[in-house]
Scaffold this motif. Sequence first.
Motif, PDB file in Angstrom:
ATOM      1  N   PHE A 269       0.820  -1.208   0.000  1.00  0.00           N
ATOM      2  CA  PHE A 269       0.000   0.000   0.000  1.00  0.00           C
ATOM      3  C   PHE A 269       0.860   1.266   0.000  1.00  0.00           C
ATOM      4  O   PHE A 269       0.470   2.286  -0.575  1.00  0.00           O
ATOM      5  CB  PHE A 269      -0.931  -0.002   1.208  1.00  0.00           C
ATOM      6  N   SER A 270       2.034   1.216   0.603  1.00  0.00           N
ATOM      7  CA  SER A 270       2.940   2.362   0.570  1.00  0.00           C
ATOM      8  C   SER A 270       3.408   2.636  -0.860  1.00  0.00           C
ATOM      9  O   SER A 270       3.504   3.799  -1.282  1.00  0.00           O
ATOM     10  CB  SER A 270       4.148   2.118   1.478  1.00  0.00           C
ATOM     11  N   VAL A 313      -7.733  -1.008  -4.146  1.00  0.00           N
ATOM     12  CA  VAL A 313      -8.658  -0.224  -4.973  1.00  0.00           C
ATOM     13  C   VAL A 313      -9.160   0.995  -4.203  1.00  0.00           C
ATOM     14  O   VAL A 313      -9.192   2.125  -4.732  1.00  0.00           O
ATOM     15  CB  VAL A 313      -9.841  -1.101  -5.431  1.00  0.00           C
ATOM     16  N   GLN A 314      -9.555   0.790  -2.982  1.00  0.00           N
ATOM     17  CA  GLN A 314     -10.089   1.884  -2.168  1.00  0.00           C
ATOM     18  C   GLN A 314      -9.032   2.969  -1.938  1.00  0.00           C
ATOM     19  O   GLN A 314      -9.332   4.169  -1.992  1.00  0.00           O
ATOM     20  CB  GLN A 314     -10.583   1.339  -0.842  1.00  0.00           C
ATOM     21  N   LEU A 315      -7.788   2.558  -1.717  1.00  0.00           N
ATOM     22  CA  LEU A 315      -6.707   3.521  -1.516  1.00  0.00           C
ATOM     23  C   LEU A 315      -6.484   4.365  -2.764  1.00  0.00           C
ATOM     24  O   LEU A 315      -6.373   5.599  -2.682  1.00  0.00           O
ATOM     25  CB  LEU A 315      -5.423   2.773  -1.145  1.00  0.00           C
ATOM     26  N   VAL A 324      -9.954   6.771 -13.595  1.00  0.00           N
ATOM     27  CA  VAL A 324     -10.615   5.467 -13.661  1.00  0.00           C
ATOM     28  C   VAL A 324      -9.777   4.462 -12.869  1.00  0.00           C
ATOM     29  O   VAL A 324      -8.554   4.377 -13.047  1.00  0.00           O
ATOM     30  CB  VAL A 324     -10.760   5.003 -15.125  1.00  0.00           C
ATOM     31  N   ILE A 325     -10.412   3.707 -11.989  1.00  0.00           N
ATOM     32  CA  ILE A 325      -9.741   2.690 -11.176  1.00  0.00           C
ATOM     33  C   ILE A 325     -10.202   1.318 -11.659  1.00  0.00           C
ATOM     34  O   ILE A 325     -11.393   1.015 -11.639  1.00  0.00           O
ATOM     35  CB  ILE A 325     -10.070   2.857  -9.679  1.00  0.00           C
ATOM     36  N   ARG A 357     -18.677  -1.306  -2.729  1.00  0.00           N
ATOM     37  CA  ARG A 357     -18.508   0.097  -3.117  1.00  0.00           C
ATOM     38  C   ARG A 357     -17.141   0.646  -2.698  1.00  0.00           C
ATOM     39  O   ARG A 357     -17.034   1.699  -2.064  1.00  0.00           O
ATOM     40  CB  ARG A 357     -19.629   0.949  -2.511  1.00  0.00           C
ATOM     41  N   VAL A 358     -16.103  -0.074  -3.103  1.00  0.00           N
ATOM     42  CA  VAL A 358     -14.744   0.361  -2.767  1.00  0.00           C
ATOM     43  C   VAL A 358     -14.191   1.362  -3.772  1.00  0.00           C
ATOM     44  O   VAL A 358     -13.091   1.887  -3.580  1.00  0.00           O
ATOM     45  CB  VAL A 358     -13.798  -0.846  -2.653  1.00  0.00           C
ATOM     46  N   GLY A 359     -14.921   1.606  -4.866  1.00  0.00           N
ATOM     47  CA  GLY A 359     -14.460   2.574  -5.853  1.00  0.00           C
ATOM     48  C   GLY A 359     -13.972   1.969  -7.150  1.00  0.00           C
ATOM     49  O   GLY A 359     -13.263   2.634  -7.921  1.00  0.00           O
TER      50      GLY A 359
END
Length: 491
Positions: A269-270, A313-315, A324-325, A357-359
């Motif tokens: 995540f970093s 995805v949420q990050l 767009v993700i 709904r994580v984006g």
Amino acid sequence: MGMLEFHVDDVLGLSGEVVQCAYFAGLDRVPWPTRGELDGNILRIWRDGEQSGSLTIPIKVRQTGWLTLATATLAERYSPYDLLVELTRGRVGHLRNQMEDWQLLGLDVPGPVVEQVDQATTLLAQAIIKKSREHAAPRLAWEGLQLALEASSALCQRYVAQAISVRKILSRGRIPFWLGVTLTEVLPDSLATQQLAEFSNATVAAFPWRAGAPDREQYSFDWPDRWLLWCRETGLYRGLGPLLDLRPQGVPTWIDFEQPWSVIQRSAFSFIEATVRRYRGRVDFWEVAGPLNVATPFPMPEDKLATFVAGAVQLARELDPGAVIALSIRQPWLEDLRMRECQYPAPFVVDALIRARVGLDALVLEVDLGYVPGGTLLRDALEWHRQLEYWGQMGLPIYVRFSAPSQALFDPLATGKTRPVHCEWTPDEQAQWTRNYFLMALAKPFVRGFLWANWADFQPHEFPHSGLLDLTRRFKPVVEALCELRRSYLL
């Protein structure tokens, strides 16, 4: 474990190698672990459970060509099925249903196509009622299958022409559609850039965690920096990723899987955070993770891996709300699940992420056509349409990452263990299959792009002979085909 038997005719061209590509699937089209055995003219298929389902298998449909076809739904029984009859039944059923659906939507089906469908149905009925295989049943079923395949091709051509015309009208003459290439670490020279610009309006740079984090102490952004400068000069739409390549070759070599999972996740995540912060506003499209349905090196249950992907995805969504993700899925038909257990196949994971709904904004379907293992078996336009609709029901825009071989010889720079099969591959065959798959994708309003997976055979690549340029740096006919498609439909 259930078992079905099939009587096999020589005309289908089956062999032990081909049978290893066969799989059984339920109504959700997700393959079950399947094992096949060819014993003379009897094919035996073992699969988990005893539920009804359909058999999918490649067969020889002409002298030099193969197609992967599916039977209708079959229940387990004591006596063998006739494979040729069941494959014909499956294709005729799909064809009739699809023609009816398209007619209800306003498609004007030519009279000759309707006649072919009726003739194929009649031949199938005659083959079914024959009481002895000594007579004409195999010939009738084969003739019916050939007619059904011809009608499928003509029907799809009609649908594609009408659907693209409607899409062009609705978009006021300019269909919003990405057409481009995926680049990996090496930028095209000036001559190649000029040629690629003739058909490309977009490009995606592969930038996995391993490439961006060569050691645990620092990140390296040299490659995406150079790529963005190149994009600025060419004026292309820009995509970056996958950032989390879930395959073993995408994970940094310094990762120690013995350490707590929280430490590994924090490192991943970093990297995502540093990359998205650096390039947000300059990248239109983030391919955050993928491919979903491959064996990963992460020692964790599938549900925990799905939670990991959801967090990524949420990050990315929180850091760059305007882009767009997307996630990528290799093998849209999920063929390799025939060889392993999978508790949460890719469609189930995608559905869960949408509900959470994580984006998640889009899906990338990776179609590496004509390769085994790890690629997509050869299927015609009707099957490609059906699978696009299968993924389209998720309600997300779709981008297609595509490749196909230009020959079947040994490729010294191919890094994968896969190989071209089921076709006498030539540069012209590569161009023709590309044209067919592109046009059906363009006919779908939910498909937003078509990206070539490997631009050059003269640099290391996973799938043999899949580049737009060959080993001698010459452009293949597929490049002119893509230029023609852009001129005809996207300008």
